[in-house]
Design a protein around this motif. Structure first.
Motif, short mmCIF file in Angstrom:
data_model
loop_
_atom_site.label_atom_id
_atom_site.label_comp_id
_atom_site.label_asym_id
_atom_site.label_seq_id
_atom_site.Cartn_x
_atom_site.Cartn_y
_atom_site.Cartn_z
N PRO A 305 -28.96 -37.28 6.06
CA PRO A 305 -29.05 -35.86 6.47
C PRO A 305 -27.76 -35.08 6.22
O PRO A 305 -27.83 -33.91 5.82
N VAL A 306 -26.61 -35.71 6.42
CA VAL A 306 -25.35 -35.01 6.15
C VAL A 306 -25.30 -34.61 4.68
O VAL A 306 -24.99 -33.47 4.33
N LEU A 309 -27.62 -31.71 3.76
CA LEU A 309 -27.14 -30.41 4.26
C LEU A 309 -25.98 -29.91 3.40
O LEU A 309 -25.96 -28.75 2.97
N TYR A 363 -30.59 -21.52 3.75
CA TYR A 363 -30.87 -21.51 5.19
C TYR A 363 -29.69 -22.06 5.99
O TYR A 363 -29.26 -21.44 6.97
N VAL A 364 -29.14 -23.22 5.56
CA VAL A 364 -28.09 -23.84 6.38
C VAL A 364 -26.76 -23.08 6.32
O VAL A 364 -25.90 -23.26 7.18
N ARG A 366 -26.76 -19.78 6.39
CA ARG A 366 -27.07 -18.45 6.92
C ARG A 366 -26.33 -18.19 8.23
O ARG A 366 -26.15 -19.11 9.03
N ALA A 372 -24.40 -24.92 13.29
CA ALA A 372 -25.31 -25.99 13.72
C ALA A 372 -25.59 -26.97 12.59
O ALA A 372 -25.82 -28.15 12.84
N TYR A 373 -25.60 -26.50 11.35
CA TYR A 373 -25.95 -27.39 10.24
C TYR A 373 -24.76 -27.70 9.34
O TYR A 373 -24.32 -28.84 9.24
N LEU A 375 -21.42 -26.74 9.21
CA LEU A 375 -20.16 -27.15 9.83
C LEU A 375 -20.30 -28.52 10.48
O LEU A 375 -19.45 -29.40 10.31
N LYS A 376 -21.41 -28.72 11.20
CA LYS A 376 -21.66 -30.00 11.86
C LYS A 376 -21.71 -31.13 10.84
O LYS A 376 -21.13 -32.20 11.03
N GLN A 378 -20.29 -31.23 7.95
CA GLN A 378 -18.95 -31.49 7.43
C GLN A 378 -18.09 -32.28 8.41
O GLN A 378 -17.23 -33.06 8.01
N GLN A 379 -18.34 -32.07 9.70
CA GLN A 379 -17.61 -32.86 10.71
C GLN A 379 -18.05 -34.32 10.68
O GLN A 379 -17.24 -35.23 10.75
N VAL A 380 -19.37 -34.54 10.57
CA VAL A 380 -19.85 -35.92 10.50
C VAL A 380 -19.39 -36.57 9.18
O VAL A 380 -19.13 -37.77 9.13
N GLN B 44 -27.07 -33.49 14.67
CA GLN B 44 -26.63 -32.68 15.80
C GLN B 44 -26.36 -33.51 17.05
O GLN B 44 -25.64 -33.08 17.95
N PRO B 53 -13.67 -30.55 9.99
CA PRO B 53 -14.66 -30.69 8.91
C PRO B 53 -14.02 -31.14 7.59
O PRO B 53 -12.85 -30.85 7.35
#
Lengths: 491, 99
Positions: A305-306, A309, A363-364, A366, A372-373, A375-376, A378-380, B44, B53
């Protein structure tokens, strides 16, 4: 009659005078003419250009004698720009595009004496894992022609596996070199991010895209890497890190090497025949004195999923350039209106998978969803990198199967993109972390389908994974097998 | 977080992405984008407090170059692939924007 199959064998035959560059080139072109109608590895075959090059190499022996790839046929994935030769990305939107410049990797191969025999089919803009997402139709796996060859560099993998070209260049954004190499029984290397220039590679996900070789042997991959690696002023992300002597790393000595296996990850959802071949490959390395170490990559489960995205976000931005103005296809719109020209050009020019990814990426990114998508994710991505950094404190390389299943049937996953994405479970994390990774042949299913072993190393340590891969190759003969119809090749 | 798309939302994304969609594509993408994002929900759930990030993997940059003029693409070569070039003017031609 048998013909040299590897780069090293072709070089030997040309150097000894047993064959000329024209002999080798004609042989490759003859095989393409005989087999490509059934396999469809190529979008464009550059027969005349290739023969001209081969003649020039034969004519000026003094100049080309010591060039590392002198007279060796190469197939180039159709996402790498070739000056004067149509470059389509297997997309309708670029089907008439003739680049006015060469990709740096292509230029370096030609300067080393390689002879380009054609441009290979792929998933449109390298988006896919099966080479079914091509505007020009699918490529077929030479081991079972009702099956996919993998993707997105499927045409490059098939060209090599079926002996239509001695080696090939591919691109790898989430496994697109390693996965088709595994499913076609050959070697595929994705170097470290920044090791090989991306200049002239049609951009998909700029922080994830890599250029690398597909070959029959590890020694051939090491040789090609030594030619294409190195800093390039035209790619600001290319690295000034010195290029190692990759060929010299292939000593066969892996005594004391520590190979990490993320047991929890590789025990889950993997085809039993692939698990068996994977364990056998570890035993081969163990018998040479390597030790197998259990490691954890706790965040690797989130890599898919990362990846989807981050990659789609970057793709939606990169593919904004295809607007029917500067190059490629433009839709006819009456009455003339700029916005409708843009939207219809893109509607008629892009295929369904490309549209799906542009939509997801838009969409991600936007406003309101970005944190939520994107940035998250990129953190993971940082957590996935840290997992590997911690693992490499204890081990020299990480081993996994390259794919969870062997090649599936053409059409089987077309209706279910998510299912297609899940097949990338072992390959995407090396792209997210930028790490070098190689797939090598490690067995066959009972039905005769190739299986790949993937080795991942620390940043800029291609030498270590090449050494381990070569050691495995010395004690196995999977890489010597050729698909039944394509047996008239010598190693 | 469950993700469901209405066709109106799909239209809004398509407008941003400069894509004209057929009715069949609007329905298909509404379902498929929902499925993919539903699957992405697991991201999430991961605790990322204080984690920076990763936007780029570049660790060492090549030295900055001098800001010097170098040869660049010839204008005619740059126009050669355009679907509607105006070579005499040295420009790309597009449908009229200003009335």
């Amino acid at each position: 009659m048998s013909h040299p199959r590897t780069i090293h064998a072709v070089r030997g035959a040309i150097r000894s005078g047993e064959q000329s560059a024209v002999d080798v080139c004609e042989h490759a072109l003859g095989r393409i003419a005989a087999h490509d109608p059934a396999l469809h590895a190529f979008n464009t075959v550059t027969s005349e250009r290739a023969l001209d090059r081969a003649r020039a190499i034969d004519r000026d022996k003094a100049r080309w004698k010591d060039a590392p790839l002198s007279g060796v046929p190469v197939a180039i994935k159709d996402v790498l720009c070739t000056r004067g030769v149509r470059t389509t990305a297997s997309s309708r939107i670029l089907d008439t595009f003739v680049p006015p410049f060469d990709a740096t990797s292509v230029r370096r191969l030609e300067e080393a004496g390689a002879v380009i025999v054609g441009k290979t089919n792929c998933d449109e803009f390298a988006m896919g894992s099966s080479t079914e997402n091509s505007a020009f139709g699918p490529t077929r796996n030479p081991w079972a022609t009702d099956r996919i060859p993998g993707g997105s560099s499927g045409g490059s993998a098939v060209a090599v596996a079926a002996g239509l070209s001695t080696f090939a260049l591919g691109s790898d954004t989430g496994g697109s070199i390693r996965q088709p190499a595994a499913l076609c029984g050959i070697v595929g290397l994705k170097p470290t991010y920044g090791r090989v220039s991306r200049y002239g590679l049609l951009a998909f996900g700029s922080s994830l895209d890599h250029v690398g070789p597909l070959t029959h042997t590890v020694a051939d991959a090491a040789l090609v890497l030594s030619v294409i690696a190195g800093v390039d002023p035209a790619d600001a992300t290319s690295s000034p890190e010195p290029v190692a002597a990759y060929g010299a790393a292939l000593t066969g000595d892996v005594r004391g090497a520590r190979i990490g296996v993320p047991a929890r990850l590789v025990d889950e959802g993997v085809d039993p025949e692939i698990s068996k071949a994977f364990r056998a490959a570890l035993e081969v390395l163990g018998a040479r004195g390597a030790s197998i170490v259990d490691i954890a990559l706790p965040n690797a489960g989130a890599a898919i999923p990362v990846y989807y995205l981050v990659a789609t976000a970057e793709a939606s931005s990169n593919l904004a350039r295809y607007d029917g103005v500067r190059y490629g296809f433009r839709a006819k719109v009456e009455p003339q209106d700029l916005l409708t020209m843009y939207t219809r050009t893109r509607a008629e020019g892009f295929g369904p998978e490309v549209k799906r990814r542009i939509m997801l990426g838009t969409y991600v990114l936007r406003a309101g969803y970005y944190d939520a998508y994107y940035l998250k994710a990129q953190q993971v991505r940082t957590l996935i990198r840290r997992d590997y950094e911690q693992a490499f404190e204890r081990v020299d390389a990480v081993a996994m199967p390259t794919t969870p299943t062997p090649a599936f049937k053409i059409g089987e996953r077309v209706e279910d993109p998510l299912q297609m994405y899940l097949g990338d479970v072992f390959t995407v994390s090396a792209n997210l972390a930028g790490l070098p990774a190689i797939s090598i042949p490690c067995g066959f299913t009972a039905g005769g389908l190739p299986i790949g072993l993937q080795l991942t190393g620390p940043m800029f340590d291609e030498a270590s994974i090449l050494r381990v891969a070569d050691a495995h190759e010395r004690d196995t003969d999977w890489w010597k097998r050729t698909p039944r119809e394509f047996e008239d090749l010598r190693i | 977080m469950s993700v469901r798309f209405s066709t109106a939302e799909v239209d809004a994304i398509a407008a941003l992405a400069r894509l004209e969609l057929t009715d069949a594509e609007r329905k298909l993408f509404a379902r498929q984008l929902g499925d993919i994002l539903e699957y992405a929900v697991q991201v999430q759930r991961i605790d990322t407090s204080g984690v920076p990030p990763t936007a780029s993997l570049v660790t060492s940059h090549a030295a900055d170059r001098h800001d010097a003029v170098a040869p660049s693409l010839d204008r005619m070569a740059a126009l050669a692939n355009a679907p509607d070039a105006a070579p005499d003017a040295g420009l790309f031609r597009v449908p009229r924007v200003i009335g």
